[in-house]
Scaffold this motif. Structure first.
Motif, PDB file in Angstrom:
ATOM      1  N   ASP A   2       0.833  -1.211   0.000  1.00 50.45           N
ATOM      2  CA  ASP A   2       0.000   0.000   0.000  1.00 50.45           C
ATOM      3  C   ASP A   2       0.863   1.254   0.000  1.00 50.45           C
ATOM      4  O   ASP A   2       1.918   1.305   0.632  1.00 50.45           O
ATOM      5  N   ALA A   3       0.402   2.254  -0.702  1.00 48.86           N
ATOM      6  CA  ALA A   3       1.104   3.539  -0.729  1.00 48.86           C
ATOM      7  C   ALA A   3       0.947   4.233   0.614  1.00 48.86           C
ATOM      8  O   ALA A   3      -0.105   4.166   1.248  1.00 48.86           O
ATOM      9  N   VAL A   4       2.004   4.904   1.044  1.00 46.13           N
ATOM     10  CA  VAL A   4       1.969   5.672   2.289  1.00 46.13           C
ATOM     11  C   VAL A   4       1.731   7.131   1.936  1.00 46.13           C
ATOM     12  O   VAL A   4       2.355   7.675   1.024  1.00 46.13           O
ATOM     13  N   SER A   5       0.810   7.735   2.656  1.00 46.51           N
ATOM     14  CA  SER A   5       0.531   9.157   2.432  1.00 46.51           C
ATOM     15  C   SER A   5       0.440   9.885   3.765  1.00 46.51           C
ATOM     16  O   SER A   5       0.069   9.299   4.777  1.00 46.51           O
ATOM     17  N   ILE A   6       0.796  11.150   3.724  1.00 43.31           N
ATOM     18  CA  ILE A   6       0.692  12.018   4.896  1.00 43.31           C
ATOM     19  C   ILE A   6      -0.393  13.040   4.595  1.00 43.31           C
ATOM     20  O   ILE A   6      -0.343  13.719   3.570  1.00 43.31           O
ATOM     21  N   ALA A  39      -5.616   2.856   2.866  1.00 40.10           N
ATOM     22  CA  ALA A  39      -6.717   3.535   3.545  1.00 40.10           C
ATOM     23  C   ALA A  39      -6.657   3.361   5.055  1.00 40.10           C
ATOM     24  O   ALA A  39      -7.541   3.814   5.773  1.00 40.10           O
ATOM     25  N   THR A  40      -5.586   2.731   5.562  1.00 40.78           N
ATOM     26  CA  THR A  40      -5.463   2.443   6.992  1.00 40.78           C
ATOM     27  C   THR A  40      -4.653   3.525   7.696  1.00 40.78           C
ATOM     28  O   THR A  40      -3.536   3.845   7.282  1.00 40.78           O
ATOM     29  N   ASP A  41      -5.195   4.060   8.773  1.00 40.68           N
ATOM     30  CA  ASP A  41      -4.501   5.055   9.591  1.00 40.68           C
ATOM     31  C   ASP A  41      -3.414   4.334  10.392  1.00 40.68           C
ATOM     32  O   ASP A  41      -3.704   3.492  11.232  1.00 40.68           O
ATOM     33  N   VAL A  42      -2.147   4.683  10.112  1.00 37.19           N
ATOM     34  CA  VAL A  42      -1.010   4.052  10.796  1.00 37.19           C
ATOM     35  C   VAL A  42      -0.217   5.078  11.610  1.00 37.19           C
ATOM     36  O   VAL A  42       0.953   4.831  11.948  1.00 37.19           O
ATOM     37  N   THR A  43      -0.839   6.189  11.933  1.00 38.66           N
ATOM     38  CA  THR A  43      -0.159   7.246  12.681  1.00 38.66           C
ATOM     39  C   THR A  43       0.436   6.722  13.985  1.00 38.66           C
ATOM     40  O   THR A  43       1.551   7.088  14.360  1.00 38.66           O
ATOM     41  N   ALA A  44      -0.292   5.846  14.673  1.00 36.83           N
ATOM     42  CA  ALA A  44       0.164   5.325  15.968  1.00 36.83           C
ATOM     43  C   ALA A  44       1.507   4.612  15.860  1.00 36.83           C
ATOM     44  O   ALA A  44       2.303   4.642  16.804  1.00 36.83           O
ATOM     45  N   SER A  45       1.805   3.986  14.728  1.00 37.29           N
ATOM     46  CA  SER A  45       3.061   3.247  14.594  1.00 37.29           C
ATOM     47  C   SER A  45       4.146   4.016  13.841  1.00 37.29           C
ATOM     48  O   SER A  45       5.221   3.484  13.589  1.00 37.29           O
ATOM     49  N   VAL A  92       8.277  12.025   8.913  1.00 31.17           N
ATOM     50  CA  VAL A  92       7.549  10.833   9.330  1.00 31.17           C
ATOM     51  C   VAL A  92       8.390   9.620   8.961  1.00 31.17           C
ATOM     52  O   VAL A  92       8.791   9.467   7.801  1.00 31.17           O
ATOM     53  N   LEU A  93       8.657   8.776   9.944  1.00 34.81           N
ATOM     54  CA  LEU A  93       9.364   7.521   9.694  1.00 34.81           C
ATOM     55  C   LEU A  93       8.366   6.389   9.874  1.00 34.81           C
ATOM     56  O   LEU A  93       7.796   6.220  10.962  1.00 34.81           O
ATOM     57  N   TYR A  94       8.138   5.641   8.797  1.00 36.86           N
ATOM     58  CA  TYR A  94       7.196   4.524   8.850  1.00 36.86           C
ATOM     59  C   TYR A  94       7.764   3.375   8.011  1.00 36.86           C
ATOM     60  O   TYR A  94       8.127   3.573   6.853  1.00 36.86           O
ATOM     61  N   ASN A  95       7.856   2.194   8.610  1.00 34.93           N
ATOM     62  CA  ASN A  95       8.413   1.003   7.940  1.00 34.93           C
ATOM     63  C   ASN A  95       9.787   1.294   7.333  1.00 34.93           C
ATOM     64  O   ASN A  95      10.065   0.932   6.197  1.00 34.93           O
ATOM     65  N   ALA A  96      10.634   1.998   8.111  1.00 36.24           N
ATOM     66  CA  ALA A  96      12.019   2.310   7.739  1.00 36.24           C
ATOM     67  C   ALA A  96      12.136   3.241   6.534  1.00 36.24           C
ATOM     68  O   ALA A  96      13.196   3.350   5.932  1.00 36.24           O
TER      69      ALA A  96
END
Length: 168
Positions: A2-6, A39-45, A92-96
């Motif tokens: 999935d694409a990551v978006s801010i 479409a999943t909010d991953v802000t917490a991680s 933002v650092l997400y999944n390295a």
């Protein structure tokens, strides 16, 4: 993958500023950053940080209530600006993988304000207020509010109908 978006709830703000550049209220210079994977909010991680451009003070909550109590992770705000424009850059650092987004702010300086009462804070020589309770323009002299205009600054003639009976 999935694409990551801010997503920023606000990407820019224009702040009211007095003629001297001071801003009386920064409350509109805030928002919330959310990180999505698809479409999943991953802000917490995600790991969040903010850096401010020169002359700007601001922050982002790296966790709920940290540093701004009562606000979620991702809440950001600008609290001071010494220049006319500035920004917060979010990392933002997400999944390295590192991503960035920017929140911009600018000042809209005005010559006078329209108010229902004369201010007692943020006073500076030359500040002007149009007071709606008496429909007069006031200016701050550095020590007091005044509507006075020196007679040497008047042009034209005063005629009889402009002078109240028994005024002289």
């Amino acid at each position: 993958t999935d694409a990551v978006s801010i997503v920023l709830s606000r990407t820019a703000v224009q702040l009211f500023g007095y003629a001297d550049g001071s801003v009386p209220d920064y409350s509109s210079a805030s928002g919330t950053l959310t990180v999505y994977s698809g479409a999943t909010d991953v802000t917490a991680s995600a790991t969040l940080s903010a850096s401010a451009s020169s002359g700007v003070t601001g922050t982002i909550n790296t966790a709920t209530n940290t540093p701004v109590s009562g606000q979620p992770k991702g809440y950001y705000r600008i609290t001071n600006m010494t220049g006319d424009v500035g920004s917060l850059t979010f990392t933002v650092l997400y999944n390295a993988v590192t991503y960035t987004a920017t929140f911009s702010a600018s000042k809209n300086k005005v010559g006078y304000e329209i108010l229902g009462a004369l201010p007692s804070t943020n006073l500076f020589e030359g500040r002007m207020v149009f007071l709606t309770t008496d429909d007069k323009l006031y200016r701050y002299t550095g020590s007091a509010w005044t509507t006075a205009v020196p007679t040497t600054d008047l042009t034209g003639q005063i005629i009889a109908t402009q002078i109240a009976d028994a005024a002289i």
